[in-house]
Design a protein around this motif. Sequence first.
Motif, mmCIF file in Angstrom:
data_model
loop_
_atom_site.group_PDB
_atom_site.id
_atom_site.type_symbol
_atom_site.label_atom_id
_atom_site.label_comp_id
_atom_site.label_asym_id
_atom_site.label_seq_id
_atom_site.Cartn_x
_atom_site.Cartn_y
_atom_site.Cartn_z
ATOM 1 N N THR A 138 -15.747 0.759 -0.592
ATOM 2 C CA THR A 138 -14.943 -0.467 -0.559
ATOM 3 C C THR A 138 -15.146 -1.183 0.775
ATOM 4 N N HIS A 139 -14.853 -2.463 0.753
ATOM 5 C CA HIS A 139 -14.842 -3.259 1.994
ATOM 6 C C HIS A 139 -13.558 -4.072 1.975
ATOM 7 N N LEU A 140 -12.441 -3.435 2.250
ATOM 8 C CA LEU A 140 -11.181 -4.169 2.284
ATOM 9 C C LEU A 140 -11.079 -4.878 3.633
ATOM 10 N N GLN A 141 -10.480 -6.043 3.597
ATOM 11 C CA GLN A 141 -10.182 -6.745 4.859
ATOM 12 C C GLN A 141 -11.423 -6.948 5.722
ATOM 13 N N PHE A 142 -12.557 -7.160 5.054
ATOM 14 C CA PHE A 142 -13.829 -7.114 5.776
ATOM 15 C C PHE A 142 -14.215 -8.499 6.298
ATOM 16 N N PRO A 143 -14.444 -8.636 7.614
ATOM 17 C CA PRO A 143 -14.910 -9.926 8.136
ATOM 18 C C PRO A 143 -16.404 -10.069 7.871
ATOM 19 N N PHE A 144 -16.793 -10.967 6.989
ATOM 20 C CA PHE A 144 -18.189 -11.014 6.566
ATOM 21 C C PHE A 144 -18.585 -12.441 6.215
ATOM 22 N N SER A 149 -12.594 -10.664 3.554
ATOM 23 C CA SER A 149 -12.274 -10.389 2.156
ATOM 24 C C SER A 149 -10.752 -10.443 1.984
ATOM 25 N N VAL A 150 -10.314 -11.040 0.881
ATOM 26 C CA VAL A 150 -8.890 -11.369 0.748
ATOM 27 C C VAL A 150 -7.997 -10.157 0.526
ATOM 28 N N ASP A 151 -8.558 -9.104 0.004
ATOM 29 C CA ASP A 151 -7.718 -7.939 -0.182
ATOM 30 C C ASP A 151 -7.702 -7.152 1.117
ATOM 31 N N ASP A 152 -6.528 -7.024 1.719
ATOM 32 C CA ASP A 152 -6.453 -6.226 2.932
ATOM 33 C C ASP A 152 -6.194 -4.774 2.538
ATOM 34 N N PHE A 153 -5.998 -3.901 3.528
ATOM 35 C CA PHE A 153 -5.857 -2.482 3.199
ATOM 36 C C PHE A 153 -4.574 -2.191 2.416
ATOM 37 N N HIS A 154 -3.591 -3.083 2.531
ATOM 38 C CA HIS A 154 -2.372 -2.878 1.762
ATOM 39 C C HIS A 154 -2.588 -3.259 0.295
ATOM 40 N N GLN A 155 -2.947 -4.518 0.101
ATOM 41 C CA GLN A 155 -3.163 -5.018 -1.265
ATOM 42 C C GLN A 155 -4.261 -4.228 -1.979
ATOM 43 N N GLY A 156 -5.320 -3.953 -1.257
ATOM 44 C CA GLY A 156 -6.466 -3.271 -1.864
ATOM 45 C C GLY A 156 -6.139 -1.850 -2.298
ATOM 46 N N THR A 157 -5.401 -1.102 -1.482
ATOM 47 C CA THR A 157 -5.084 0.278 -1.876
ATOM 48 C C THR A 157 -3.997 0.301 -2.958
#
Length: 520
Positions: free
Chosen positions: A73-79, A84-92
């Motif tokens: 996964t690449h949560l909260q990834f600056p790219f 990426s819009v899903d941060d570690f909270h929303q993504g998990t």
Amino acid sequence: IGPRGPLAMSRLLIRGGRVVNDDLSQVADVLVEDGVVRALGRDLLPPEGAPAGLRVIDAAGQLVLPGGIDTHTHLQFPFMGSRSVDDFHQGTKAALAGGTTMIIDFAIPQKGGSLLEAFETWRSWADPKVCCDYSLHVAVTWWSDQVKEEMKILARDKGVNSFKMFMAYRDLYMVGDKELYAAFSQCKEIGAIAQVHAENGDLIAEEAKKMLALGITGPEGHELCRPEAVEAEATLRAITIASAVNCPLYVVHVMSKSAAKVIADARRDGKVVYGEPIAAGLGTDGTHYWNKEWHHAAHYVMGPPLRPDPSTPGFLMNLLANDDLTTTGTDNCTFNTCQKALGKDDFTKIPNGVNGVEDRMSVIWEKGVHSGKMDENRFVAVTSTNAAKIFNLYPRKGRIAVGSDADIVIWDPKATRTISAKTHHQAVDFNIFEGMVCHGVPLVTISRGKVVYEAGVFNVTAGEGKFIPRKPFAEYVYQRIQQRDQTCTPVPVERAPYKGEVSKLKPKDSTVGTTMQDHP
Ligand SMILES: *[C@@H]1O[C@H](CO)[C@@H](O)[C@H](O)[C@H]1NC(C)=O
Ligand SMILES: *[C@@H]1O[C@H](CO)[C@@H](O)[C@H](O)[C@H]1NC(C)=O
């Protein structure tokens, strides 16, 4: 509150389900206490009924599976200028809703940057937010003595046993063959597994210019500048280099039939190599890049791309079922339409990434198990157990057994749901599996003994997940590697020294002679 204090409240009995591990299915009760599985067997509930503090969940007629492990996964990834819009909270949270109880994300330093600092940065983002357990791969985006030393420290002290090298994204993350050789050698030395994003980045950069010059600025250009052969070539090159240094190799996001065949052939040739298809590649295809709606096509942009050959997903699933491919991730890295639109006039500027963390388990159940290609045990292997073995989390993760973490999903194999951006739990405004009807629905998700998702309702707290350190030299991977070092290292032929005449080189020729290997 029972005699064992507040923790006793977390006792849980999952009753009467069919417990599925990668090697065995059995109808059994599962008793969970303090976050781990304490007992497994028939009729664990005393005849007088549940004592105070024991919650009983009836799982009769349902499957009880080890929680999924998303390897990528690449949560909260600056790219590519966005995050990426899903941060570690929303993504998990989305992961848990889909039956995934652990993710492995990537800490990625810039070229010239410290790996240790990147690792600490990612931890500082993830630790306060994660709702499920997680771990981190670390990327090697450049090479120096410092990088080499930091890899050692990460493996020894920080719980990192996997390092990813990019063969694509020239000028950003890409490393060349010499760096790959050095990085693979170091992985081998410290007992880590080398991972590669396998695409020929130089070729892509040149071909992208060509597409733009042809006036192809839309998302189809993304696939056209990096066709299958670009992925297959890099895959073979990575396997060749890893094999030369006897380093285990893990190819992330295998997207094409030709790259998958390269991996299958290498495995049959005895190489220690693993291939990871992702939910996107198993569930959909690259015909979407030719969709007339720009935003629709752009939402499928990821690297390597989905393939326009519509038989690709079925082919990848066949190989996954037959153990030519081994694990499944998602590359989950989500960007909203307005972020994708950074590349509205130039496909090379569209942030790469698609959704998947929530839907991976259902998509694989539908396309793999419901279709009859794999059984429930293989499903558990490819969604959880194999990842736990390769990344050295087994049997703490990836198995329902006494002493294992109680990361468990109660799975209804007959229920269906329709995937849609309208109902998913991700922050992103598009879903690449829109409209897909999937059999296999997670009813209850349990993370280290706590019911965190049940009947559509979350009970999670940010930061509740834990960083799970991983030790080097995973036996599952390294036993063969170490044995080969002992038995397969070439030795010189013993012979009497040559005593005859040796021709004399002229002085200027002699310099050529000594550097022959570098300058043939
Ligand atoms: C991917 O992760 C993002 C968080 O970065 C999350 O919002 C999104 O729901 C995930 N997408 C998928 C498809 O799982
Ligand atoms: C949610 O979890 C907490 C423990 O973290 C527990 O005390 C509480 O009862 C749970 N709530 C529900 C509605 O299950």
